[in-house]
Design a protein around this motif. Structure first.
Motif, PDB file in Angstrom:
ATOM      1  N   UNK A  81     -33.556   3.088  35.426  1.00  0.00           N
ATOM      2  CA  UNK A  81     -32.513   3.545  34.513  1.00  0.00           C
ATOM      3  C   UNK A  81     -31.999   2.396  33.654  1.00  0.00           C
ATOM      4  N   UNK A  82     -31.829   1.230  34.279  1.00  0.00           N
ATOM      5  CA  UNK A  82     -31.347   0.064  33.534  1.00  0.00           C
ATOM      6  C   UNK A  82     -32.345  -0.312  32.433  1.00  0.00           C
ATOM      7  N   UNK A  83     -33.618  -0.406  32.771  1.00  0.00           N
ATOM      8  CA  UNK A  83     -34.642  -0.800  31.800  1.00  0.00           C
ATOM      9  C   UNK A  83     -34.719   0.195  30.646  1.00  0.00           C
ATOM     10  N   UNK A  84     -34.685   1.477  30.964  1.00  0.00           N
ATOM     11  CA  UNK A  84     -34.764   2.498  29.911  1.00  0.00           C
ATOM     12  C   UNK A  84     -33.579   2.366  28.960  1.00  0.00           C
ATOM     13  N   UNK A  85     -32.395   2.107  29.513  1.00  0.00           N
ATOM     14  CA  UNK A  85     -31.201   1.978  28.669  1.00  0.00           C
ATOM     15  C   UNK A  85     -31.305   0.761  27.757  1.00  0.00           C
ATOM     16  N   UNK A  86     -31.783  -0.357  28.312  1.00  0.00           N
ATOM     17  CA  UNK A  86     -31.842  -1.605  27.538  1.00  0.00           C
ATOM     18  C   UNK A  86     -32.917  -1.521  26.453  1.00  0.00           C
ATOM     19  N   UNK A  87     -34.068  -0.980  26.806  1.00  0.00           N
ATOM     20  CA  UNK A  87     -35.174  -0.895  25.851  1.00  0.00           C
ATOM     21  C   UNK A  87     -34.773  -0.062  24.628  1.00  0.00           C
ATOM     22  N   UNK A  88     -33.900   0.920  24.855  1.00  0.00           N
ATOM     23  CA  UNK A  88     -33.496   1.822  23.776  1.00  0.00           C
ATOM     24  C   UNK A  88     -32.513   1.187  22.792  1.00  0.00           C
ATOM     25  N   UNK A  89     -31.984   0.022  23.120  1.00  0.00           N
ATOM     26  CA  UNK A  89     -31.010  -0.623  22.224  1.00  0.00           C
ATOM     27  C   UNK A  89     -31.764  -1.465  21.188  1.00  0.00           C
ATOM     28  N   UNK A 122     -21.955  -0.929  25.394  1.00  0.00           N
ATOM     29  CA  UNK A 122     -23.024   0.053  25.603  1.00  0.00           C
ATOM     30  C   UNK A 122     -23.858  -0.324  26.824  1.00  0.00           C
ATOM     31  N   UNK A 123     -24.060  -1.626  26.983  1.00  0.00           N
ATOM     32  CA  UNK A 123     -24.865  -2.148  28.083  1.00  0.00           C
ATOM     33  C   UNK A 123     -24.192  -1.883  29.424  1.00  0.00           C
ATOM     34  N   UNK A 124     -22.924  -2.270  29.536  1.00  0.00           N
ATOM     35  CA  UNK A 124     -22.260  -2.184  30.848  1.00  0.00           C
ATOM     36  C   UNK A 124     -21.921  -0.755  31.228  1.00  0.00           C
ATOM     37  N   UNK A 125     -21.840   0.142  30.263  1.00  0.00           N
ATOM     38  CA  UNK A 125     -21.553   1.526  30.647  1.00  0.00           C
ATOM     39  C   UNK A 125     -22.826   2.320  30.933  1.00  0.00           C
ATOM     40  N   UNK A 126     -23.977   1.718  30.666  1.00  0.00           N
ATOM     41  CA  UNK A 126     -25.243   2.413  30.928  1.00  0.00           C
ATOM     42  C   UNK A 126     -25.517   2.509  32.430  1.00  0.00           C
ATOM     43  N   UNK A 127     -25.320   1.412  33.146  1.00  0.00           N
ATOM     44  CA  UNK A 127     -25.491   1.389  34.602  1.00  0.00           C
ATOM     45  C   UNK A 127     -24.539   0.354  35.206  1.00  0.00           C
ATOM     46  N   UNK A 128     -24.390   0.389  36.503  1.00  0.00           N
ATOM     47  CA  UNK A 128     -23.519  -0.574  37.178  1.00  0.00           C
ATOM     48  C   UNK A 128     -24.185  -1.954  37.240  1.00  0.00           C
ATOM     49  N   UNK A 129     -23.455  -2.975  36.806  1.00  0.00           N
ATOM     50  CA  UNK A 129     -23.990  -4.345  36.815  1.00  0.00           C
ATOM     51  C   UNK A 129     -23.054  -5.244  37.616  1.00  0.00           C
TER      52      UNK A 129
END
Lengths: 153, 153
Positions: A81-89, A122-129
DNA sequence: CGTGAAAACGTTATCTC
DNA sequence: GAGATAACGTTTTCACG
């Protein structure tokens, strides 16, 4: 891969818009064998593609930020989920999974700090870090897409 | 810069080998205005150049290392010598002067750890450095030369 | 590998609407 | 901006040394 191939790759990495004739002259071949070599390296996948490089300042993305991410969620589902979110930015131009202290490293390009803050949110709300730390580049001293040709077999 | 220009730039950043006709069709223009727009953006320097991208694995530079450098020598002469030495190393593909804790950040590509050690030694013997720390990338999840087009005016 | 040459294709430039 | 066209250059393929 011989000296000719390496020279061709040096040329194409510098300037892929040059004519076949100009490249052949520079590497010391005539056009036919030079063309055959380029075709072969494209078929082999050594040459992946040709792209246009834009001026970051004129595209208003003159600010480069390196973002180090640490996580405490070491499972496949989270990572996916994290990778998919980051790649989309689109502002994320490089994204690596790292060894050592830091789990992921991102290079982000934006016009200014305010724009970075929006990407950060956008990054930090995509998944828990667990931990996110940002380092701003003051100056881009060297940036090249040209890989060294000396190691190729 | 309008929507047409942005679409053209998206295309050219993805694939600069496409014919003018193909690009024009994709952005929804005929060839003449598309050609004029590309010419203008090249003249303005928005489009800097066209390059070939190679496969890092096939070029035997599949290992990416990020090197953080700290110095205690904050003077212009030292910086000049350091930058000149680093820029001359073909394995260094990116090189930034940073804000914050770290003074410089380098991205280096090599075939293996042994090759990295040789680059590292070349680096530390070029000038005096206070601290050098290396972080290895395990996986390149995203790498693009395509800048976001959304900020351009 | 090289040469030379022909056919196919793409680009560039100009002109009209 | 669209569309047409003509000149030009490049790419690609081929036969042959």
């Amino acid at each position: 891969m011989d000296e000719f191939d390496r020279k061709i790759l040096l040329c194409l990495q510098e300037n892929a818009a040059d004519s076949l004739e100009a490249i052949a002259a520079r590497v010391g071949l005539s056009t036919s064998p030079c063309w055959r070599r380029i075709q072969k390296m494209e078929a082999q996948g050594v040459i992946q593609r040709r792209v246009a490089l834009l001026d970051p300042d004129r595209m208003r993305v003159g600010v480069t930020v390196f973002v180090s991410v640490r996580t405490n969620r070491h499972n496949a589902d989270w990572a996916e989920r994290f990778c998919a979110a980051v790649v989309a930015i689109p502002e994320v131009v490089e994204f690596y999974r790292m060894s050592g202290e830091i789990d992921y490293l991102l290079r982000i390009v934006v016009p200014d700090i305010a724009a970075y803050d929006r990407v950060y949110k956008r990054l930090i709300q995509s998944v828990e870090l667990y931990d996110v730390s940002s380092a701003f580049a003051m100056e881009r001293i060297k940036y090249t897409t040209a890989l060294p040709v000396t190691y190729a077999e």
